[in-house]
Design a protein around this motif. Structure first.
Motif, PDB file in Angstrom:
ATOM      1  N   LYS A  66     110.495  10.745  80.027  1.00 56.71           N
ATOM      2  CA  LYS A  66     109.786  10.627  81.299  1.00 56.71           C
ATOM      3  C   LYS A  66     108.829   9.447  81.228  1.00 56.71           C
ATOM      4  O   LYS A  66     108.405   9.056  80.131  1.00 56.71           O
ATOM      5  CB  LYS A  66     108.989  11.902  81.563  1.00 56.71           C
ATOM      6  N   PRO A  67     108.451   8.893  82.369  1.00 53.85           N
ATOM      7  CA  PRO A  67     107.487   7.783  82.350  1.00 53.85           C
ATOM      8  C   PRO A  67     106.193   8.137  81.622  1.00 53.85           C
ATOM      9  O   PRO A  67     105.597   7.265  80.973  1.00 53.85           O
ATOM     10  CB  PRO A  67     107.241   7.514  83.840  1.00 53.85           C
ATOM     11  N   GLU A  68     105.772   9.388  81.683  1.00 56.08           N
ATOM     12  CA  GLU A  68     104.549   9.790  80.990  1.00 56.08           C
ATOM     13  C   GLU A  68     104.695   9.836  79.473  1.00 56.08           C
ATOM     14  O   GLU A  68     103.710  10.054  78.757  1.00 56.08           O
ATOM     15  CB  GLU A  68     104.049  11.146  81.505  1.00 56.08           C
ATOM     16  N   ASP A  69     105.905   9.651  78.961  1.00 51.47           N
ATOM     17  CA  ASP A  69     106.096   9.536  77.514  1.00 51.47           C
ATOM     18  C   ASP A  69     105.819   8.115  77.020  1.00 51.47           C
ATOM     19  O   ASP A  69     105.820   7.866  75.809  1.00 51.47           O
ATOM     20  CB  ASP A  69     107.532   9.909  77.137  1.00 51.47           C
ATOM     21  N   THR A  70     105.596   7.193  77.932  1.00 53.66           N
ATOM     22  CA  THR A  70     105.298   5.815  77.556  1.00 53.66           C
ATOM     23  C   THR A  70     104.018   5.750  76.747  1.00 53.66           C
ATOM     24  O   THR A  70     102.970   6.264  77.167  1.00 53.66           O
ATOM     25  CB  THR A  70     105.162   4.934  78.811  1.00 53.66           C
ATOM     26  N   ALA A  71     104.099   5.154  75.561  1.00 49.76           N
ATOM     27  CA  ALA A  71     102.953   5.084  74.653  1.00 49.76           C
ATOM     28  C   ALA A  71     103.363   4.304  73.408  1.00 49.76           C
ATOM     29  O   ALA A  71     104.531   4.006  73.208  1.00 49.76           O
ATOM     30  CB  ALA A  71     102.495   6.479  74.254  1.00 49.76           C
ATOM     31  N   VAL A 115     107.041   2.605  72.932  1.00 48.27           N
ATOM     32  CA  VAL A 115     108.083   3.252  73.726  1.00 48.27           C
ATOM     33  C   VAL A 115     107.690   3.116  75.197  1.00 48.27           C
ATOM     34  O   VAL A 115     106.585   3.516  75.582  1.00 48.27           O
ATOM     35  CB  VAL A 115     108.246   4.732  73.354  1.00 48.27           C
ATOM     36  N   THR A 116     108.578   2.563  75.992  1.00 45.64           N
ATOM     37  CA  THR A 116     108.330   2.399  77.420  1.00 45.64           C
ATOM     38  C   THR A 116     109.461   3.049  78.199  1.00 45.64           C
ATOM     39  O   THR A 116     110.630   2.731  77.977  1.00 45.64           O
ATOM     40  CB  THR A 116     108.220   0.918  77.802  1.00 45.64           C
ATOM     41  N   VAL A 117     109.097   3.962  79.087  1.00 47.41           N
ATOM     42  CA  VAL A 117     110.081   4.659  79.913  1.00 47.41           C
ATOM     43  C   VAL A 117     109.887   4.211  81.354  1.00 47.41           C
ATOM     44  O   VAL A 117     108.832   4.439  81.944  1.00 47.41           O
ATOM     45  CB  VAL A 117     109.928   6.189  79.802  1.00 47.41           C
ATOM     46  N   SER A 118     110.896   3.577  81.902  1.00 47.83           N
ATOM     47  CA  SER A 118     110.797   3.061  83.281  1.00 47.83           C
ATOM     48  C   SER A 118     111.249   4.120  84.273  1.00 47.83           C
ATOM     49  O   SER A 118     112.144   4.923  83.991  1.00 47.83           O
ATOM     50  CB  SER A 118     111.642   1.805  83.429  1.00 47.83           C
TER      51      SER A 118
END
Length: 122
Positions: free
Chosen positions: A87-92, A118-121
């Motif tokens: 999910k986008p909120e996993d971006t970190a 890690v970037t989730v678009s």
């Protein structure tokens, strides 16, 4: 002294998967707990998952339970974090860390890797 090196980060679309790797060397890391944390700019580092090196004991943050899996390969001195349904909120920035004791608090972990993005678009 335990050294940790992460790899496997990258850009992925929502719903996709990534596998992070953490290679350990030096010290008596076979008796350690290896954890994954993540951090977003401006926020505190957050616990994600942990595994005990010698036994199949694992723990996960509620936010990633049923989506992430932490595994280890003793022969390769490597701990993996399999991330599914991202999910986008996993971006970190994801960090690997080692602790001589059980727990999920950042302060309990003595050794840290350099991190992998890690970037989730959406």
């Amino acid at each position: 002294q335990v050294q940790l090196v992460e790899s496997g980060g990258g850009l992925v679309q929502t719903g996709g998967s990534l596998r992070l790797s953490c290679v350990a060397s030096g010290g008596a890391f076979s008796s350690y707990f290896i954890g994954w944390f993540r951090q977003v700019p401006g926020k505190e580092r957050e616990f994600v998952a942990v595994i005990r090196w010698r036994f199949w004991l694992t723990d996960y943050a509620d936010s990633v339970k049923d989506r992430f899996t932490i595994l280890r390969d003793n022969a390769k001195n490597t701990v993996y974090l399999h991330m599914n349904s991202l999910k986008p909120e996993d971006t970190a920035v994801y960090y690997c860390a080692a602790s001589p004791q059980a727990g999920t608090k950042e302060s309990q972990f003595s050794y840290w890797g350099q991190g992998t993005q890690v970037t989730v678009s959406s």
